[in-house]
Design a protein around this motif. Sequence first.
Motif, PDB file in Angstrom:
ATOM      1  N   ALA A  63       0.836  -1.206   0.000  1.00  0.00           N
ATOM      2  CA  ALA A  63       0.000   0.000   0.000  1.00  0.00           C
ATOM      3  C   ALA A  63       0.873   1.259   0.000  1.00  0.00           C
ATOM      4  O   ALA A  63       0.606   2.215  -0.734  1.00  0.00           O
ATOM      5  CB  ALA A  63      -0.928  -0.006   1.213  1.00  0.00           C
ATOM      6  N   ALA A  64       1.937   1.249   0.807  1.00  0.00           N
ATOM      7  CA  ALA A  64       2.798   2.437   0.921  1.00  0.00           C
ATOM      8  C   ALA A  64       3.529   2.707  -0.397  1.00  0.00           C
ATOM      9  O   ALA A  64       3.713   3.864  -0.786  1.00  0.00           O
ATOM     10  CB  ALA A  64       3.794   2.258   2.058  1.00  0.00           C
ATOM     11  N   LEU A  65       3.929   1.655  -1.086  1.00  0.00           N
ATOM     12  CA  LEU A  65       4.645   1.833  -2.356  1.00  0.00           C
ATOM     13  C   LEU A  65       3.744   2.464  -3.409  1.00  0.00           C
ATOM     14  O   LEU A  65       4.217   3.121  -4.341  1.00  0.00           O
ATOM     15  CB  LEU A  65       5.187   0.487  -2.865  1.00  0.00           C
ATOM     16  CG  LEU A  65       6.447  -0.020  -2.154  1.00  0.00           C
ATOM     17  CD1 LEU A  65       6.675  -1.497  -2.446  1.00  0.00           C
ATOM     18  CD2 LEU A  65       7.664   0.792  -2.583  1.00  0.00           C
ATOM     19  N   GLN A  66       2.420   2.281  -3.255  1.00  0.00           N
ATOM     20  CA  GLN A  66       1.501   2.868  -4.232  1.00  0.00           C
ATOM     21  C   GLN A  66       1.365   4.377  -4.082  1.00  0.00           C
ATOM     22  O   GLN A  66       0.714   5.016  -4.907  1.00  0.00           O
ATOM     23  CB  GLN A  66       0.128   2.189  -4.136  1.00  0.00           C
ATOM     24  CG  GLN A  66       0.182   0.777  -4.678  1.00  0.00           C
ATOM     25  CD  GLN A  66      -1.145   0.068  -4.548  1.00  0.00           C
ATOM     26  OE1 GLN A  66      -2.119   0.441  -5.186  1.00  0.00           O
ATOM     27  NE2 GLN A  66      -1.204  -0.943  -3.701  1.00  0.00           N
ATOM     28  N   ARG A  67       1.964   4.952  -3.046  1.00  0.00           N
ATOM     29  CA  ARG A  67       1.978   6.417  -2.962  1.00  0.00           C
ATOM     30  C   ARG A  67       3.010   6.991  -3.915  1.00  0.00           C
ATOM     31  O   ARG A  67       3.029   8.201  -4.141  1.00  0.00           O
ATOM     32  CB  ARG A  67       2.269   6.879  -1.533  1.00  0.00           C
ATOM     33  CG  ARG A  67       1.341   6.203  -0.549  1.00  0.00           C
ATOM     34  CD  ARG A  67       0.518   6.991   0.373  1.00  0.00           C
ATOM     35  NE  ARG A  67       0.729   8.300   0.828  1.00  0.00           N
ATOM     36  CZ  ARG A  67       0.405   8.691   2.061  1.00  0.00           C
ATOM     37  NH1 ARG A  67      -0.041   7.803   2.931  1.00  0.00           N
ATOM     38  NH2 ARG A  67       0.505   9.939   2.416  1.00  0.00           N
ATOM     39  N   LEU A  68       3.901   6.157  -4.461  1.00  0.00           N
ATOM     40  CA  LEU A  68       4.853   6.640  -5.464  1.00  0.00           C
ATOM     41  C   LEU A  68       4.116   6.879  -6.775  1.00  0.00           C
ATOM     42  O   LEU A  68       3.259   6.083  -7.158  1.00  0.00           O
ATOM     43  CB  LEU A  68       5.963   5.610  -5.690  1.00  0.00           C
ATOM     44  CG  LEU A  68       6.858   5.303  -4.493  1.00  0.00           C
ATOM     45  CD1 LEU A  68       7.755   4.112  -4.789  1.00  0.00           C
ATOM     46  CD2 LEU A  68       7.696   6.520  -4.142  1.00  0.00           C
ATOM     47  N   PRO A  69       4.440   7.979  -7.491  1.00  0.00           N
ATOM     48  CA  PRO A  69       3.733   8.255  -8.747  1.00  0.00           C
ATOM     49  C   PRO A  69       4.026   7.172  -9.787  1.00  0.00           C
ATOM     50  O   PRO A  69       5.164   6.721  -9.921  1.00  0.00           O
ATOM     51  CB  PRO A  69       4.308   9.606  -9.176  1.00  0.00           C
ATOM     52  CG  PRO A  69       5.612   9.720  -8.484  1.00  0.00           C
ATOM     53  CD  PRO A  69       5.485   8.973  -7.199  1.00  0.00           C
ATOM     54  N   GLY A  70       2.987   6.758 -10.491  1.00  0.00           N
ATOM     55  CA  GLY A  70       3.165   5.766 -11.556  1.00  0.00           C
ATOM     56  C   GLY A  70       3.245   4.334 -11.060  1.00  0.00           C
ATOM     57  O   GLY A  70       3.512   3.431 -11.835  1.00  0.00           O
ATOM     58  N   VAL A  71       3.006   4.120  -9.772  1.00  0.00           N
ATOM     59  CA  VAL A  71       3.087   2.761  -9.227  1.00  0.00           C
ATOM     60  C   VAL A  71       1.695   2.300  -8.808  1.00  0.00           C
ATOM     61  O   VAL A  71       1.090   2.887  -7.919  1.00  0.00           O
ATOM     62  CB  VAL A  71       4.051   2.704  -8.028  1.00  0.00           C
ATOM     63  CG1 VAL A  71       4.051   1.314  -7.399  1.00  0.00           C
ATOM     64  CG2 VAL A  71       5.453   3.088  -8.468  1.00  0.00           C
ATOM     65  N   GLY A  72       1.196   1.250  -9.481  1.00  0.00           N
ATOM     66  CA  GLY A  72      -0.091   0.660  -9.129  1.00  0.00           C
ATOM     67  C   GLY A  72       0.131  -0.581  -8.282  1.00  0.00           C
ATOM     68  O   GLY A  72       1.253  -0.869  -7.860  1.00  0.00           O
ATOM     69  N   VAL A  73      -0.950  -1.334  -8.065  1.00  0.00           N
ATOM     70  CA  VAL A  73      -0.849  -2.460  -7.128  1.00  0.00           C
ATOM     71  C   VAL A  73       0.081  -3.550  -7.662  1.00  0.00           C
ATOM     72  O   VAL A  73       0.817  -4.176  -6.896  1.00  0.00           O
ATOM     73  CB  VAL A  73      -2.257  -2.996  -6.773  1.00  0.00           C
ATOM     74  CG1 VAL A  73      -2.965  -3.540  -7.985  1.00  0.00           C
ATOM     75  CG2 VAL A  73      -2.169  -4.066  -5.692  1.00  0.00           C
ATOM     76  N   LYS A  74       0.107  -3.755  -8.974  1.00  0.00           N
ATOM     77  CA  LYS A  74       0.984  -4.819  -9.507  1.00  0.00           C
ATOM     78  C   LYS A  74       2.458  -4.463  -9.386  1.00  0.00           C
ATOM     79  O   LYS A  74       3.268  -5.287  -8.952  1.00  0.00           O
ATOM     80  CB  LYS A  74       0.635  -5.103 -10.979  1.00  0.00           C
ATOM     81  CG  LYS A  74      -0.693  -5.828 -11.106  1.00  0.00           C
ATOM     82  CD  LYS A  74      -0.711  -6.798 -12.268  1.00  0.00           C
ATOM     83  CE  LYS A  74      -1.966  -7.637 -12.187  1.00  0.00           C
ATOM     84  NZ  LYS A  74      -2.107  -8.595 -13.267  1.00  0.00           N
ATOM     85  N   SER A  75       2.817  -3.240  -9.779  1.00  0.00           N
ATOM     86  CA  SER A  75       4.218  -2.829  -9.633  1.00  0.00           C
ATOM     87  C   SER A  75       4.612  -2.835  -8.171  1.00  0.00           C
ATOM     88  O   SER A  75       5.723  -3.249  -7.811  1.00  0.00           O
ATOM     89  CB  SER A  75       4.447  -1.420 -10.169  1.00  0.00           C
ATOM     90  OG  SER A  75       3.927  -1.269 -11.438  1.00  0.00           O
ATOM     91  N   ALA A  76       3.713  -2.346  -7.318  1.00  0.00           N
ATOM     92  CA  ALA A  76       4.028  -2.268  -5.884  1.00  0.00           C
ATOM     93  C   ALA A  76       4.287  -3.663  -5.327  1.00  0.00           C
ATOM     94  O   ALA A  76       5.221  -3.862  -4.547  1.00  0.00           O
ATOM     95  CB  ALA A  76       2.890  -1.584  -5.134  1.00  0.00           C
ATOM     96  N   SER A  77       3.486  -4.652  -5.746  1.00  0.00           N
ATOM     97  CA  SER A  77       3.695  -6.017  -5.267  1.00  0.00           C
ATOM     98  C   SER A  77       5.051  -6.531  -5.739  1.00  0.00           C
ATOM     99  O   SER A  77       5.811  -7.128  -4.972  1.00  0.00           O
ATOM    100  CB  SER A  77       2.607  -6.946  -5.805  1.00  0.00           C
ATOM    101  OG  SER A  77       1.341  -6.463  -5.466  1.00  0.00           O
ATOM    102  N   ARG A  78       5.350  -6.269  -7.015  1.00  0.00           N
ATOM    103  CA  ARG A  78       6.609  -6.746  -7.568  1.00  0.00           C
ATOM    104  C   ARG A  78       7.795  -6.127  -6.810  1.00  0.00           C
ATOM    105  O   ARG A  78       8.760  -6.791  -6.473  1.00  0.00           O
ATOM    106  CB  ARG A  78       6.680  -6.375  -9.050  1.00  0.00           C
ATOM    107  CG  ARG A  78       7.689  -7.168  -9.843  1.00  0.00           C
ATOM    108  CD  ARG A  78       7.359  -7.131 -11.317  1.00  0.00           C
ATOM    109  NE  ARG A  78       7.256  -5.783 -11.823  1.00  0.00           N
ATOM    110  CZ  ARG A  78       8.240  -5.107 -12.405  1.00  0.00           C
ATOM    111  NH1 ARG A  78       9.413  -5.669 -12.564  1.00  0.00           N
ATOM    112  NH2 ARG A  78       8.059  -3.886 -12.843  1.00  0.00           N
ATOM    113  N   MET A  79       7.678  -4.819  -6.530  1.00  0.00           N
ATOM    114  CA  MET A  79       8.740  -4.139  -5.782  1.00  0.00           C
ATOM    115  C   MET A  79       8.900  -4.739  -4.389  1.00  0.00           C
ATOM    116  O   MET A  79      10.020  -4.989  -3.934  1.00  0.00           O
ATOM    117  CB  MET A  79       8.405  -2.653  -5.648  1.00  0.00           C
ATOM    118  CG  MET A  79       8.527  -1.883  -6.948  1.00  0.00           C
ATOM    119  SD  MET A  79       7.834  -0.210  -6.764  1.00  0.00           S
ATOM    120  CE  MET A  79       8.289   0.485  -8.360  1.00  0.00           C
TER     121      MET A  79
END
Lengths: 197, 197
Positions: free
Chosen positions: B10-26
């Motif tokens: 959830a916190a990673l999704q505060r980064l611009p251009g990052v949705g739930v899939k990218s955030a999970s991968r990160m």
Amino acid sequence: MSRALDQLIAALQRLPGVGVKSASRMAYHLLQHDPQGARHLADALVQAVDQVRHCQRCHTFTQDEICDTCADPARDDGLLCVVETPADQAALERTGVYRGRYFVLMGKLSPLSGVGPSDIGLEKLLHRLQGDAGAVVREVVLATSFTAEGEATAHVIAQLLKSRGVKVTRLARGVPVGSELEYVDLGTIAHAYADRR
Amino acid sequence: MSRALDQLIAALQRLPGVGVKSASRMAYHLLQHDPQGARHLADALVQAVDQVRHCQRCHTFTQDEICDTCADPARDDGLLCVVETPADQAALERTGVYRGRYFVLMGKLSPLSGVGPSDIGLEKLLHRLQGDAGAVVREVVLATSFTAEGEATAHVIAQLLKSRGVKVTRLARGVPVGSELEYVDLGTIAHAYADRR
């Protein structure tokens, strides 16, 4: 510029898929519009690294000894599905068609990147099938990706398990639901024809 | 899954251009392959939020009262270039053709997103041109983006400054270096024709 800003841009580039331009954009955004989000992300990173570990049974991420899925008494112990990542597991879970157990490889065989059998927990998988919990496994479903590396991983696991007398199946290859044949690649159509039913 | 992992995604999704899939991968990548990178990123986030502030003169990010560019005595005080972001400033700096001062708006006018003149430091810009430092500014170069919002921002600033008798110029519109005319959009060609020299 500023040293702290440069260091933040460098640190953001450790995220997969983030280059120097995206990292700069992220850093500017956080500093300009969402410093609270930046602190929140920092806390979440530390919490996750400190608290998240691997499930003793299926190898996925969890904060407990055994993950929720492995601890769920309502699941079928006779089925064990092998997936590459927690995201793949989540995708299968969303379909609602599978009610067995999982084993999460946390990767796939990739000789070019130096990822061998020991890096994806194959020993742990074999150990699991040999132990008490494995006594009842009727079938192992291989759900690794349908890429070259995922197929190679599935092949290696299938060989290992078949030599131990375990029944092994693989998710079906075929035409995706909703696609027009014209736009489906030839390899997929060939597989769908061979596996017609 | 795990609460700490969910919170990290959830916190990673505060980064611009990052949705739930990218955030999970990160999140999976950091936990599986780079926990040290995660800690490093957490530190960099906190350091940056704590230490980075706006330059008193040009409004860009810095750790000091006045940023390095504003403090550089070798720069021409008579030229002031207005850009939207530190990234735009860095792009202009890389060309090596500009040796004046900067004013960084840290945004652009965007009525649809509720960004008005006060949000992009226009008062600070006017104040700067009126103060001691502004006494010597011969020319203000507008280098905002050539998008609708960037053009509107440039227009508003130009009106403000011209009414105060400041000379205002805008970066030239034209055909990008290295392009074949066939593939350049019509608006650009029309501008390049009108501004031919």
